[in-house]
Design a protein around this motif. Structure first.
Motif, mmCIF file in Angstrom:
data_model
loop_
_atom_site.group_PDB
_atom_site.id
_atom_site.type_symbol
_atom_site.label_atom_id
_atom_site.label_comp_id
_atom_site.label_asym_id
_atom_site.label_seq_id
_atom_site.Cartn_x
_atom_site.Cartn_y
_atom_site.Cartn_z
ATOM 1 N N ASP A 1 30.736 25.607 14.177
ATOM 2 C CA ASP A 1 30.789 26.483 13.065
ATOM 3 C C ASP A 1 29.437 26.855 12.680
ATOM 4 O O ASP A 1 29.319 28.169 12.871
ATOM 5 C CB ASP A 1 32.144 26.308 11.891
ATOM 6 C CG ASP A 1 33.081 26.751 12.220
ATOM 7 O OD1 ASP A 1 33.784 26.931 12.859
ATOM 8 O OD2 ASP A 1 33.902 25.629 11.348
ATOM 9 N N GLU A 2 28.545 25.557 12.791
ATOM 10 C CA GLU A 2 27.021 26.220 12.234
ATOM 11 C C GLU A 2 26.616 26.350 13.139
ATOM 12 O O GLU A 2 25.494 26.408 13.545
ATOM 13 C CB GLU A 2 26.799 25.151 11.024
ATOM 14 C CG GLU A 2 27.241 25.032 9.864
ATOM 15 C CD GLU A 2 27.075 23.481 9.016
ATOM 16 O OE1 GLU A 2 26.870 23.382 9.310
ATOM 17 O OE2 GLU A 2 28.279 23.034 8.197
ATOM 18 N N ASN B 1 25.663 10.987 6.964
ATOM 19 C CA ASN B 1 26.971 12.166 7.286
ATOM 20 C C ASN B 1 27.067 11.372 8.533
ATOM 21 O O ASN B 1 28.048 11.963 9.265
ATOM 22 C CB ASN B 1 26.439 13.206 7.195
ATOM 23 C CG ASN B 1 26.651 13.920 5.873
ATOM 24 O OD1 ASN B 1 27.624 13.152 4.863
ATOM 25 N ND2 ASN B 1 25.836 15.313 5.027
ATOM 26 N N ILE B 2 26.215 11.439 9.647
ATOM 27 C CA ILE B 2 26.455 11.110 10.747
ATOM 28 C C ILE B 2 27.425 9.407 11.903
ATOM 29 O O ILE B 2 28.090 9.985 12.208
ATOM 30 C CB ILE B 2 24.808 11.104 11.436
ATOM 31 C CG1 ILE B 2 24.488 12.709 11.449
ATOM 32 C CG2 ILE B 2 24.967 10.855 13.393
ATOM 33 C CD1 ILE B 2 23.005 12.542 11.978
ATOM 34 N N LEU B 3 26.599 8.743 10.866
ATOM 35 C CA LEU B 3 26.868 7.368 10.728
ATOM 36 C C LEU B 3 27.950 7.187 10.791
ATOM 37 O O LEU B 3 29.003 6.772 11.666
ATOM 38 C CB LEU B 3 26.434 6.259 9.694
ATOM 39 C CG LEU B 3 24.962 6.091 10.953
ATOM 40 C CD1 LEU B 3 24.699 4.939 9.926
ATOM 41 C CD2 LEU B 3 24.464 5.592 11.728
ATOM 42 N N PRO C 1 34.780 17.520 8.355
ATOM 43 C CA PRO C 1 33.711 17.937 7.880
ATOM 44 C C PRO C 1 32.034 17.741 8.662
ATOM 45 O O PRO C 1 31.275 18.531 8.595
ATOM 46 C CB PRO C 1 33.784 17.707 6.954
ATOM 47 C CG PRO C 1 34.769 16.361 7.004
ATOM 48 C CD PRO C 1 35.935 16.869 8.173
ATOM 49 N N LYS C 2 32.656 16.847 9.099
ATOM 50 C CA LYS C 2 31.036 16.446 9.727
ATOM 51 C C LYS C 2 30.695 16.311 10.963
ATOM 52 O O LYS C 2 28.836 16.035 11.035
ATOM 53 C CB LYS C 2 31.436 14.355 8.839
ATOM 54 C CG LYS C 2 31.350 13.791 7.412
ATOM 55 C CD LYS C 2 31.094 12.875 7.813
ATOM 56 C CE LYS C 2 31.681 12.271 6.058
ATOM 57 N NZ LYS C 2 30.284 12.138 5.221
ATOM 58 N N TRP C 3 31.447 16.728 11.727
ATOM 59 C CA TRP C 3 30.985 16.478 12.840
ATOM 60 C C TRP C 3 31.167 17.993 13.974
ATOM 61 O O TRP C 3 30.286 18.983 14.055
ATOM 62 C CB TRP C 3 31.925 15.525 14.117
ATOM 63 C CG TRP C 3 31.794 14.722 15.569
ATOM 64 C CD1 TRP C 3 30.215 15.201 15.809
ATOM 65 C CD2 TRP C 3 31.874 16.258 16.772
ATOM 66 N NE1 TRP C 3 29.982 15.638 17.217
ATOM 67 C CE2 TRP C 3 31.012 15.863 17.332
ATOM 68 C CE3 TRP C 3 33.246 15.620 16.693
ATOM 69 C CZ2 TRP C 3 31.920 15.518 19.205
ATOM 70 C CZ3 TRP C 3 34.689 16.108 17.910
ATOM 71 C CH2 TRP C 3 33.628 16.061 19.427
ATOM 72 N N TRP C 4 32.958 18.307 13.629
ATOM 73 C CA TRP C 4 33.190 18.962 14.302
ATOM 74 C C TRP C 4 32.884 20.139 13.630
ATOM 75 O O TRP C 4 32.452 22.033 14.818
ATOM 76 C CB TRP C 4 34.740 19.276 14.653
ATOM 77 C CG TRP C 4 35.320 20.510 15.244
ATOM 78 C CD1 TRP C 4 35.890 21.574 14.426
ATOM 79 C CD2 TRP C 4 35.290 20.582 16.880
ATOM 80 N NE1 TRP C 4 36.227 22.557 16.231
ATOM 81 C CE2 TRP C 4 36.181 21.736 17.294
ATOM 82 C CE3 TRP C 4 34.837 19.705 17.797
ATOM 83 C CZ2 TRP C 4 36.731 22.431 17.969
ATOM 84 C CZ3 TRP C 4 34.795 20.048 19.408
ATOM 85 C CH2 TRP C 4 35.873 21.207 20.008
ATOM 86 N N PHE D 1 24.926 18.581 17.871
ATOM 87 C CA PHE D 1 25.747 17.226 17.804
ATOM 88 C C PHE D 1 26.509 16.904 18.727
ATOM 89 O O PHE D 1 27.933 15.953 18.078
ATOM 90 C CB PHE D 1 26.810 18.094 16.619
ATOM 91 C CG PHE D 1 26.315 17.758 14.819
ATOM 92 C CD1 PHE D 1 24.552 17.390 15.008
ATOM 93 C CD2 PHE D 1 27.044 16.928 13.281
ATOM 94 C CE1 PHE D 1 24.304 17.749 13.652
ATOM 95 C CE2 PHE D 1 26.331 17.154 12.650
ATOM 96 C CZ PHE D 1 25.022 16.966 11.753
ATOM 97 N N ILE D 2 27.023 17.413 19.627
ATOM 98 C CA ILE D 2 27.507 16.726 20.806
ATOM 99 C C ILE D 2 27.136 15.450 21.029
ATOM 100 O O ILE D 2 27.806 14.698 21.605
ATOM 101 C CB ILE D 2 27.384 18.002 21.808
ATOM 102 C CG1 ILE D 2 28.276 17.914 23.301
ATOM 103 C CG2 ILE D 2 25.890 18.341 22.753
ATOM 104 C CD1 ILE D 2 29.832 18.179 22.893
#
Lengths: 266, 263
Positions: free
Chosen positions: A69-70, B83-85, A61-64, A75-76
């Motif tokens: 999807d978004e 969220n990132i950490l 949910p927080k990375w992939w 985020f890579i």
């Protein structure tokens, strides 16, 4: 097979739970192969759960999903930065793994300011409590009426004890200079005694918590598993009987071992 | 530039980011010893700078995601950072898994009586990982749900509770050693632990039921926990807070010496 598992999932679950419980408890007799197997089963399941949960609850949910999807392509870089950890396996370039470790050390240091201000600092003023008994009163500050609850003599003494203990325990940890002054020395000593009260309370609470877990496992074996395996009425009694037999066997083996080699053991 | 993309543009940006990352990694691998120290110091400082500035800079009333809030220009980034950490730190889980894989693969390859333990480890880990991930997907099959339930509720939960309950036996032996009355400190420890334990169970409460109210063991236990234990714990916590603040400051400003910054 699939249908059998789906239909009897609840019964299988109880049997698995009981076998796992008894398997681990076998260590109470002595370190043995059965215990080792269940120990590794626990390790494998816990690792698998950690890996799966890391993926389903954090990375997905927080990375992939944001990246895939978004369309948040940037985020890579989280993945690239995260991969720095794995340089620890390279003898030549292992220092790169320290970049991300250093980043998190920095983050933790930055958050320490907020943690201190939010968690620790408010505890200092709230440790100063009223020590003079008074009836319920009302005070007016800047036109605002505030009600102050009654403070009994017992309450005032408790407040004083509270403040003295806070002061003494803090004094015990005051290492900036040698504690030669009798006031400082004795208050530090009192602080050490007060900490013994605390450690005793923590130790007592820990023992009770562990015993509660033990009682919970026995309750599981007798009632939940017993009822499912041997029926509503006699389930608990049957399992209790089986446990007694198991304990008798273990006791017999232990006594036999003691007779054969009296010098062994703790 | 840092805006969401779709279709071909997304693939283009991803490819560009990967190339840039490879270039960065190559540069890092070529850095001399002196420069590495500065990279580590800069990254550590920047890592802490965000939260430090967000805390120290003056705040004003502002709108964050449609809600009125108090903050500064960095406050809107607190939630994205939160969220990132965790995502970033989650990559470290792989280190532990690789370590376990290395260890147990060696044991399996040796193949002796103990190898069965490592086989059990691998089977359990793979089964649990697959079952849990499949069960969390939309519309999982009944088989997957049942398997996950058996593995989690049946095996893992039971093993977890049992493992921790085993400590009850060992803690009893530890208690015997710790509670032997040898000094005033040990006596205080013993007395408090007994009061706390007895005050929690019915038999303890029954033993003191004939005494005046204020001497009931559950009342004494409660007094110890709230009036002695709480202030001592608070003093320790405040000391801990000051200590972590000092250590945090030293690490953040690169004043901490040792293996981290030195080599």
């Amino acid at each position: 097979m699939t249908e059998l598992l789906v239909k009897n999932a609840n019964v299988i679950l109880l049997w698995v739970g009981a076998i796992c419980t008894l398997g681990l408890y076998s260590v109470l007799y002595k370190e043995n192969r059965l215990y080792r197997i269940f120990e590794h089963l626990f390790l494998g399941l816990a690792t698998g759960y950690l890996v799966a949960q890391t993926w389903t609850d954090v990375l997905l949910p927080k990375w992939w999903k944001p990246m895939w999807d978004e369309g948040r392509w940037y985020f890579i870089f989280i993945g690239v930065f995260g991969s720095f950890y794995y340089f620890i396996f390279s003898q030549k370039h292992s220092w790169i793994s320290r970049i991300i470790i250093g980043f998190f050390l920095g983050v933790a240091s930055g958050q320490a300011f907020q943690a201190y201000a939010n968690d620790y600092w408010p505890q200092i003023p709230s440790s100063f409590k009223p020590v003079i008994p008074h009836p319920e009163t009302q005070i007016t500050v800047a036109g605002k009426v505030t009600k102050i609850a009654e403070l009994t003599t017992a309450g005032a003494i408790n407040n004083l004890i509270f403040m003295v203990i806070v002061f003494c325990v803090m004094m015990y940890f005051f290492f900036s200079f040698e504690q030669k002054n009798p006031v400082i020395k004795n208050s530090a000593k009192l602080g050490r005694w007060m900490m013994m009260f605390t450690f005793g309370a923590i130790f007592g609470a820990t023992i009770m918590a562990r015993l509660a877990l033990l009682i919970d496992r026995i309750d599981y074996l007798l009632n939940e598993f017993g009822t499912a395996a041997f029926g509503q009425g006699s389930g608990a009694t049957t399992v209790f009987g089986i446990l007694l037999v198991l304990m008798a066997i273990v006791l017999y083996l232990a006594l036999k071992k003691d007779k054969e080699s009296p010098d062994e053991g703790v | 530039m840092f805006t969401p993309q779709t279709g071909g543009a997304w693939y283009g940006y991803i490819a560009g980011a990967i190339v840039a990352s490879i270039v960065l990694i190559v540069i890092l691998t070529q850095l001399p010893q002196r420069a590495r120290k500065w990279v580590l110091f800069t990254v550590t400082f920047l890592g802490g700078l965000f939260y430090a500035l967000e805390f120290f800079l003056p705040t004003h009333e502002m709108m964050i995601e449609g809600n009125k809030a108090e903050g500064n220009f960095l406050t809107p980034f607190v939630v994205p950072m939160a969220n990132i950490l965790p995502a970033l730190s989650s990559f470290a889980v792989g280190l532990g898994v690789i370590n376990l894989f290395q260890l147990h693969t060696k044991r399996v390859l040796k193949w002796n009586l103990d190898s069965i333990n490592s086989v059990v480890f691998f089977v359990a880990m793979i089964l649990m990982t697959v079952a849990h991930i499949m069960a969390k997907r939309p519309h999982p099959s009944e088989f997957v749900t049942s398997l996950q339930k058996i593995l989690f509720d049946g095996a893992l939960q039971s093993l977890d509770a049992t493992m921790f309950s085993i400590i009850a036996f060992y803690i009893t032996s530890a208690a015997y050693r710790a509670f032997r009355v040898r000094s005033l400190e040990a006596t205080l420890l013993l007395a408090t632990a007994i009061i706390v334990m007895l005050g929690q169970i019915t038999i303890g409460q029954l033993l003191t039921s004939s005494l005046p109210d204020y001497l009931h063991i559950e009342v004494v236990r409660n007094w110890i926990l709230t009036k002695v234990n709480a202030p001592a714990t608070r003093a320790i916590a405040v000391g801990l807070g000051i200590g972590s603040l000092a250590v945090g400051l030293r690490i953040w400003l690169g004043l901490e010496r040792g293996s981290y910054f030195e080599n």
